[in-house]
Design a protein around this motif. Structure first.
Motif: not given
Length: 491
Positions: A98-114
């Motif tokens: 994000e800092d290097a490019t200006g992009a907006n990152m949405e980070v999704e962690f898939v955890t136990t259950g799916v």
């Protein structure tokens, strides 16, 4: 940067059917190491890697650091991560990007259950595919076959300028029909481990593996000679193929531009029957193996029940170290698997980045290229089940930082020797030449191997190992059923 954890119920069979995919999940069990710890318990478009791959957000201007200017552009990134330290690493690389490019990152962690694949399918059905995710090779091929992945040729070309050429294994599996669909960063490989403190026999052939099991089983203690699990799902298929490759077996071949099942046809029929009879013979030195799975096979040696077993990776030894077993350092590795007719192949898988059609593919490829760098991948591999996961890139695997980092871990210092480490990550890995998910056993490569993760293979083993049927009596029926699964995948 948005950080989300979304757990939504989705029926895998229904969801995959909706995008025309197999109901099987490929090798998520084997490559599930991306969760961050050892558990105890057709085509993606015909643009050849063109600029947008069907997605929006083309960017031509660059920032001062040479990276594209992605100001205001969104990137949805999904990965399996169940522990804080692994999530922190992904957050860090996303924030840096994000800092290097200006992009907006949405980070999704898939955890136990799916599962990760469930979540991807859910988003595709909703018309909102992510830009990037981490998938196993088997999962990636399911998605690639259904036309939802974007090719990564230009990102791959940029990465090799800094990391150099990957291993032959990487090159063999990621290119299908002229495009590269995945950028792996680690591999696993099937191995056979055994306790050297109970016998001097080295079980590196089928005959010696039986000799070892027979000798240990006759000792005056409660330790059985080996373990013959009877399983369903990914562990069943991975184990079956691990043994089959050592007997120069085969599952498929190309006939008239179609993938055809051939394990029931000579010369492979005889070799498959030999394998099933071999496993049935080994049951006499094993505790009952019904209803086994990954966790059982991982822990069966450290629990003191058996002296030798197959596993996808080296977690059998690591489990003994973590549980403080006094025999942990005496758990040795056969390089790959005990040899039958041949010893030049072993089953394994890869895990890495993929990008999606319909998303912002240019931004996705920029992030993949950015994250596939030596420093970050080394950090990730040192945290992500160290020793178990083998770097896909020689530049990382042979670097002082990676080797010194591995040797400084508690797991290594508590039960590994340099020789054992080399046998696993070098000698055994060298046998993973072209058998990864059988993706490179045919020419052209077979992208439908994920279809093997279905009941015909599981039932073939259960027919023989659980119900005591003659392999020759059941092999044709199961081959016919598996051919239908593969036909459905190619429809």
């Amino acid at each position: 940067m948005a950080m989300v954890e979304k757990l939504r119920n989705v029926t895998r069979r229904r969801a995959l059917k909706a995008i025309g995919g197999s109901a099987a999940v490929g090798m998520s069990g084997l490559a599930g190491c991306s969760s961050g710890g050892d558990s105890d318990s057709n085509g993606g478009g015909d643009d050849g890697g063109s600029s947008d791959g069907g997605g929006g957000g083309q960017t031509t201007s660059n920032t001062e650091n040479g990276l594209p200017d992605l100001s205001g552009e969104d990137i949805h990134f999904i990965t399996v991560a169940q522990v804080d330290n692994i999530q922190d690493l992904w957050r860090g690389i996303a924030s840096d990007f994000e800092d290097a490019t200006g992009a907006n990152m949405e980070v999704e962690f898939v955890t136990t259950g799916v599962s990760s694949l469930d979540r991807i399918v859910q988003l595709i059905q909703a018309g909102d595919p992510p830009e990037v995710s981490i998938q196993s090779f088997g999962e990636a091929m399911i998605l690639r076959n259904r036309g939802v992945l974007a090719p990564l040729d230009d990102a791959y070309d940029q990465v090799i300028e800094t990391l150099g050429e990957p291993t032959d294994v990487v090159q063999n599996i990621i290119e299908v029909e002229g495009n590269r669909w995945m950028l792996p960063f680690f591999h696993n490989i099937s191995t056979f481990t055994y306790r050297s403190d109970l016998s001097d026999v080295v079980p590196d052939t089928w005959e010696k593996a039986n000799e070892y099991a027979r000798e240990v089983d006759a000792l005056d203690n409660d330790v059985r000679g080996t373990y013959v699990p009877i399983m369903t799902g990914s562990p069943s298929t991975v184990r079956f193929l691990s043994w089959l490759w050592t007997n120069d077996g085969s599952i498929t071949e190309w006939q008239d531009d179609r993938v055809q099942i051939n394990f029931h046809e000579e010369p492979y029929r005889e070799r498959t029957i030999e394998l099933l009879n071999h496993l049935a013979e080994r049951q006499q030195w094993s505790p009952a193996g019904e209803d086994s799975g990954w966790a059982t096979t991982q822990n069966i040696i450290q629990s003191g029940q058996v002296a030798s077993t197959w596993y996808a990776g080296i977690r059998t030894k690591n489990a003994a170290i973590r549980n403080g077993r006094d025999f942990a350092q005496d758990i040795e590795i056969v390089p790959g698997m005990p040899a039958g007719r041949g010893d030049d192949a072993a089953e394994g898988s890869a895990e890495g980045f993929v990008a999606y059609q319909g998303g912002n593919t240019e931004a996705a490829k920029a992030f993949i290229q950015y994250a596939t760098n030596q420093e970050f991948l080394t950090d990730l591999l040192l945290e992500l089940s160290p020793v178990q996961n083998i770097p896909s890139w020689p530049t990382i695997k042979q670097s002082d930082r990676y080797l010194e980092g591995i040797r400084s871990t508690d797991i290594y210092q508590s039960g590994w020797t340099d020789e054992q480490f080399s046998v696993y990550q070098d000698e055994a890995f060298s046998k993973l030449t072209h058998k990864t998910m059988e993706g490179g056993t045919t020419e052209p490569p077979n992208p439908y191997t994920s279809a093997y993760y279905s009941e015909p293979i599981w039932n073939l083993e259960s027919d023989v190992l659980l119900r005591g049927e003659d392999p020759a009596d059941v092999i044709d029926q199961r081959a016919e059923e598996l051919q239908q699964v593969v036909d459905d995948a190619q429809a």
